[in-house]
Design an enzyme around this catalytic site. Structure first.
Site, PDB file in Angstrom:
ATOM      1  N   ASP A  54     -63.030  32.882 -53.115  1.00 17.49           N
ATOM      2  CA  ASP A  54     -63.075  33.010 -51.659  1.00 17.49           C
ATOM      3  C   ASP A  54     -62.210  34.157 -51.172  1.00 17.49           C
ATOM      4  O   ASP A  54     -62.549  34.825 -50.201  1.00 17.49           O
ATOM      5  CB  ASP A  54     -62.657  31.694 -50.994  1.00 17.49           C
ATOM      6  CG  ASP A  54     -63.830  30.730 -50.928  1.00 17.49           C
ATOM      7  OD1 ASP A  54     -64.912  31.163 -50.522  1.00 17.49           O
ATOM      8  OD2 ASP A  54     -63.669  29.565 -51.323  1.00 17.49           O
ATOM      9  N   CYS A  66     -56.906  30.142 -59.959  1.00 19.69           N
ATOM     10  CA  CYS A  66     -57.974  29.226 -60.407  1.00 19.69           C
ATOM     11  C   CYS A  66     -59.366  29.743 -60.086  1.00 19.69           C
ATOM     12  O   CYS A  66     -60.348  29.071 -60.351  1.00 19.69           O
ATOM     13  CB  CYS A  66     -57.779  27.839 -59.804  1.00 19.69           C
ATOM     14  SG  CYS A  66     -57.932  27.812 -58.012  1.00 19.69           S
ATOM     15  N   GLU A 106     -56.630  31.497 -50.450  1.00 20.97           N
ATOM     16  CA  GLU A 106     -57.991  32.041 -50.550  1.00 20.97           C
ATOM     17  C   GLU A 106     -58.481  32.615 -49.225  1.00 20.97           C
ATOM     18  O   GLU A 106     -59.538  33.226 -49.165  1.00 20.97           O
ATOM     19  CB  GLU A 106     -58.962  30.979 -51.076  1.00 20.97           C
ATOM     20  CG  GLU A 106     -58.950  29.664 -50.321  1.00 20.97           C
ATOM     21  CD  GLU A 106     -59.873  28.605 -50.947  1.00 20.97           C
ATOM     22  OE1 GLU A 106     -60.698  28.934 -51.794  1.00 20.97           O
ATOM     23  OE2 GLU A 106     -59.745  27.429 -50.550  1.00 20.97           O
TER      24      GLU A 106
HETATM   25  C1  PEP Z   1     -61.992  29.935 -55.149  1.00 19.62           C
HETATM   26  O1  PEP Z   1     -62.395  30.082 -53.995  1.00 19.62           O
HETATM   27  O2  PEP Z   1     -61.629  30.867 -55.874  1.00 19.62           O
HETATM   28  C2  PEP Z   1     -61.937  28.586 -55.753  1.00 19.62           C
HETATM   29  C3  PEP Z   1     -61.352  28.391 -56.894  1.00 19.62           C
HETATM   30  O3  PEP Z   1     -62.559  27.585 -55.097  1.00 19.62           O
HETATM   31  P1  PEP Z   1     -64.137  27.416 -54.951  1.00 19.62           P
HETATM   32  O4  PEP Z   1     -64.805  28.360 -55.892  1.00 19.62           O
HETATM   33  O5  PEP Z   1     -64.437  25.986 -55.252  1.00 19.62           O
HETATM   34  O6  PEP Z   1     -64.389  27.743 -53.519  1.00 19.62           O
HETATM   35 MG    MG Z   2     -62.579  28.447 -52.647  1.00 16.78          MG
END
Ligand code: PEP
Ligand code: MG
Length: 763
Positions: free
Chosen positions: A635, A682, A611
């Protein structure tokens, strides 16, 4: 003569404290007559629903009857020209200009020297300010002054529109009323209707809503108010007493003065009067404190103006006391929409989730964590609604359109009917997808895709399991940390993780280690940074606090004993060193637990989040160190595009379908393939039907998403062949803009009769 900058500050201050929008406009035109020594000054406001959309709302020096009557379309007359060009126009003789239109009886012909400046916010023209004189031409400095003032006025106009004040003003003038549709950004998809409940979890004076009470409640509210005041008064006197030893006498005197202000006088009397007029105590107190503070704030004398802060400070103290009593007694409607200035993930923990049907927040965007949580819970959310009139919304009917990012407040009958129909249609689409629950996610040419859920709350485990997911692809462990008062112990964490691993026994469960920092604060672990998303976040905190990290790893590994479905995911990895250091600690935790249990334990699968852009270019080296990688598109998009995921002002620029983001994902997929390392996605892109098409086209066969997105994703996968999507991918990658990519894929969905699966999605 005061400098223009001083004059500007003084006008802005008066406008800020104006009791209503019309008074603010009147203050401006009055002040400009003196400040610029002009003969006439007028303000036109854009009223989009009207054919002649630029309506004169205030003037000085012209015929007052023109107010509300003089109306122009964009491009019509000099005012319309300023609005159309979105730039100032300065003329020494306006009467000779081809666009000049004289309004009979306005008196304008006497003032041919003209200066018009547009009022602009976010690329939209909201109105025009005009200054006119009989002779002396305007100079550059005057033009700059008026433009600066116009920029300041933009906020007041947006607020007047969203609070309905503008609609009321125009209603009084007998014209077509504005609808009360507020625009924000799509937070979590879905459409729902409920009664607004204003979040008062983080007690701040200006967030307290107005609320009418019944006659029989008045005595109770008076009693509560008086009890809160008495308690705060007593605390202040005790504080003064305690401080006498350590502080100079004048500092202690402040506490005594505060206490005296609470003994009697207009602060108390005005509040009691409002309660007797059937306003609840917190709302009455807010109104009184604001009115008193405004009187002081508008004073020229700096010492007196500063007293406004004392009154607000006192206001906060009493309010806190008052609200701590109210919070215990709060009742919630059967279906409610949580509304507030800055709804945070922790707010969701303090309301009954079974009645929560929507979220509306003034700040934040579709990628804020509260929006992602709402998505996980299947609750529509609209974020970043500028100037949301939350204090006026308690108890109103609100329709939340989480697809398009709109909020309808107290909709009129015809619109309400239309919205209800739409909600029913959406429900039918969702119902029709239920049959897919036990069917596999396979493309028409046989590619099997594993679909997992993103989770983080106990409340979403059952819906996650029932969604037909094959495991948990991302469990955000910071959420249980965020809804507590202090760090959970190893035992507390063990119970949480064990619950998740057991619920999904036999299926993979990816527990991500703590990812606090950024927009995910812990109240009990304050981090103050200028630039938190580039600061102390995720793995950086865990490595700097091995005590916290080891406790978490131990709890995870202990919870995995006998189940063996644990996958540990490390967030915010930006270098190989971080990965090495983290792996050493995972080994240490595993060895400790193994010794303590006296059992041989299997080493859990360990993966890295991709990320941070640096990881794309070291993907081969990373893959050699871990068992799997998971692409966090939220991110990754934020950091690649330099767009704060939480900032509504740049929300339009945030899109994980940006061709650069798609190409970055491709590089990761290719690197992982070279190393034989499994990849999953994800971030929110994985649950967007259009994102699913792009990702499957790249050959990704593992997606993790909110439970609510799963049926739609499965439908998409079962409707295309991988070959087809791989071909589309080539065309999509050659497009230039995110919006083109979305439209391109949306058109393919339409061709298959699947247009209903997507709504006006912006990301
Ligand atoms: C992302 O950054 O895509 C992620 C899945 O984590 P979060 O949204 O919790 O930062
Ligand atoms: Mg993230």
């Amino acid at each position: 003569m005061p400098s223009l900058i001083h004059t500007l500050q003084s006008i802005v201050k008066q406008v800020d404290h104006a009791p209503d929008f019309q008074s603010a406009l009147d203050i401006i035109v009055d002040s400009l007559i003196d400040a610029l020594q002009v003969d006439a000054c007028s303000i036109f406001i854009d009223v989009p629903e009207q054919e002649r959309n630029l309506v004169m709302m205030a003037n000085r020096g012209l015929n007052r009857e023109a107010i509300g009557r003089v109306r122009l379309a964009t491009g019509e007359g000099l005012v319309g020209l300023v609005a159309e060009k979105a730039e100032p126009i300065r003329l020494d003789n306006a009467l000779e200009h081809r666009s000049f239109i004289l309004f009979e009886g306005s008196g304008e012909e006497a003032y041919p020297v003209f200066l018009g400046v547009p009022i602009i916010a976010h690329r939209h023209t909201l109105g025009v300010i005009v200054a006119q004189r009989s002779r002396r031409p305007f100079d550059n400095e005057e033009e700059a002054f008026l433009s600066t003032l116009a920029a300041q006025l933009a906020g007041a106009i947006t607020h007047a529109r969203s609070s309905g004040e503008m609609a009321r003003l125009l209603d009084d003038g007998g014209s077509v009323p504005l609808s009360r549709t507020l625009d924000g950004v799509a937070g979590a998809p879905g459409m729902s209707m409920g009664e607004a409940v204003v979040a008062t979890h983080q007690v701040r004076l200006h967030t307290i809503p107005d609320k009418s009470i019944d006659a029989e409640e008045v005595a109770g509210q008076v009693e509560r108010f008086e009890a809160a005041v008495a308690r705060v008064r007593q605390q202040l006197m005790e504080q003064a007493e305690r401080m006498r030893q350590s502080l100079p006498a004048e500092e202690c005197a402040l506490f005594v003065a505060y206490a005296q202000m609470l003994e009697s006088g207009s602060l108390i009397d005005d509040t009691l009067a409002l309660i007797r007029e059937r306003q609840w105590a917190p709302g009455a107190w807010r109104q009184t404190v604001e009115a008193h503070a405004a009187v002081f704030a508008s004073m020229e004398d700096e010492y007196l103006a500063e007293r406004a802060n004392d009154i607000r400070d006192l206001g906060r103290r009493v309010l806190q006391r008052l609200m701590s009593v109210e919070a215990g007694d709060r009742t919630y409607p059967r279906r409610f929409v949580l509304v507030g200035e800055n709804i945070a993930a922790s707010d969701l923990a303090s309301v009954p989730l079974d009645g929560l049907c929507g979220i509306v927040s003034e700040h934040g965007s579709g990628s804020s964590h509260v929006a992602i949580l709402a998505h996980a819970l299947g609750i529509p959310a609209v974020m970043g609604v500028s100037n949301l009139p939350h204090t006026k919304m308690e108890g109103l009917t609100v329709v939340v359109d989480g697809y398009g990012g709109h909020v309808h407040v107290d909709p009129r009958a015809a619109l309400l009917q239309e919205l209800k129909q739409y909600i029913r249609h959406e429900q039918r689409v969702s119902d029709s997808l239920k049959a897919l629950k036990d069917k596999p996610a396979v493309t028409t040419d046989g590619m099997r895709v594993s679909l997992y859920v993103n989770s983080g709350l106990m409340a979403d485990l059952t819906p996650s399991l029932e969604s037909g997911a094959e495991g948990v692809g991302l469990y955000r462990t910071e959420i249980p940390f965020q809804i507590r008062e202090s760090f959970p112990s190893e035992e507390d964490q063990y119970r949480i993780y064990r619950d998740v691993l057991e619920t999904f026994a036999g299926m993979p469960v990816v527990l991500r280690t703590l990812d606090v920092g950024g927009d995910k604060p812990l109240n009990y672990f304050p981090i103050r940074e200028e630039n938190p998303f580039l600061g102390w976040r995720g793995i950086r905190i865990s490595l700097d606090h091995p005590d916290i990290f080891i406790t978490q790893l131990r709890a995870m590994i202990r919870a995995n004993a006998g189940l063996d479905n644990l996958h540990i995911l490390l967030p915010m990895i930006s270098s190989l060193e971080e990965l090495d250091d983290a792996l050493i600690l995972v080994h240490r935790a595993k060895d400790e637990i193994q010794d303590e249990l006296g059992l041989p334990l299997r080493f859990p699968h360990v993966g890295a989040m991709i990320e941070v852009p640096s990881t794309i270019f070291q993907i081969d080296e990373i893959c050699r160190l871990v068992d799997f990688v998971s692409i966090g598109t939220n991110d990754l998009t934020q950091y690649l595009l330099a767009v704060d995921r939480n900032n509504e002002s740049v929300a339009e620029l945030f899109s994980s379908l940006h061709p650069s983001v798609l190409r970055a994902i491709e590089q990761v997929v290719q690197g992982a393939a070279r190393q034989g390392t499994p990849v999953s996605v994800c971030g929110e892109l994985a649950g967007d039907p259009v994102g699913v098409m792009a990702l499957i086209g790249m050959g990704i066969d593992s997606l993790s998403m909110s439970a609510g997105s799963l049926p739609r994703a499965k439908k998409v996968i079962r409707s295309f062949s991988q070959q087809e999507l791989a071909n589309l991918r080539l065309q999509a990658l050659s497009l230039h803009e995110a919006e083109e990519v979305r439209e391109f894929y949306a058109a393919r969905l339409d061709e298959k009769g699947l247009g209903d699966l997507i709504r006006a999605q912006k990301r």
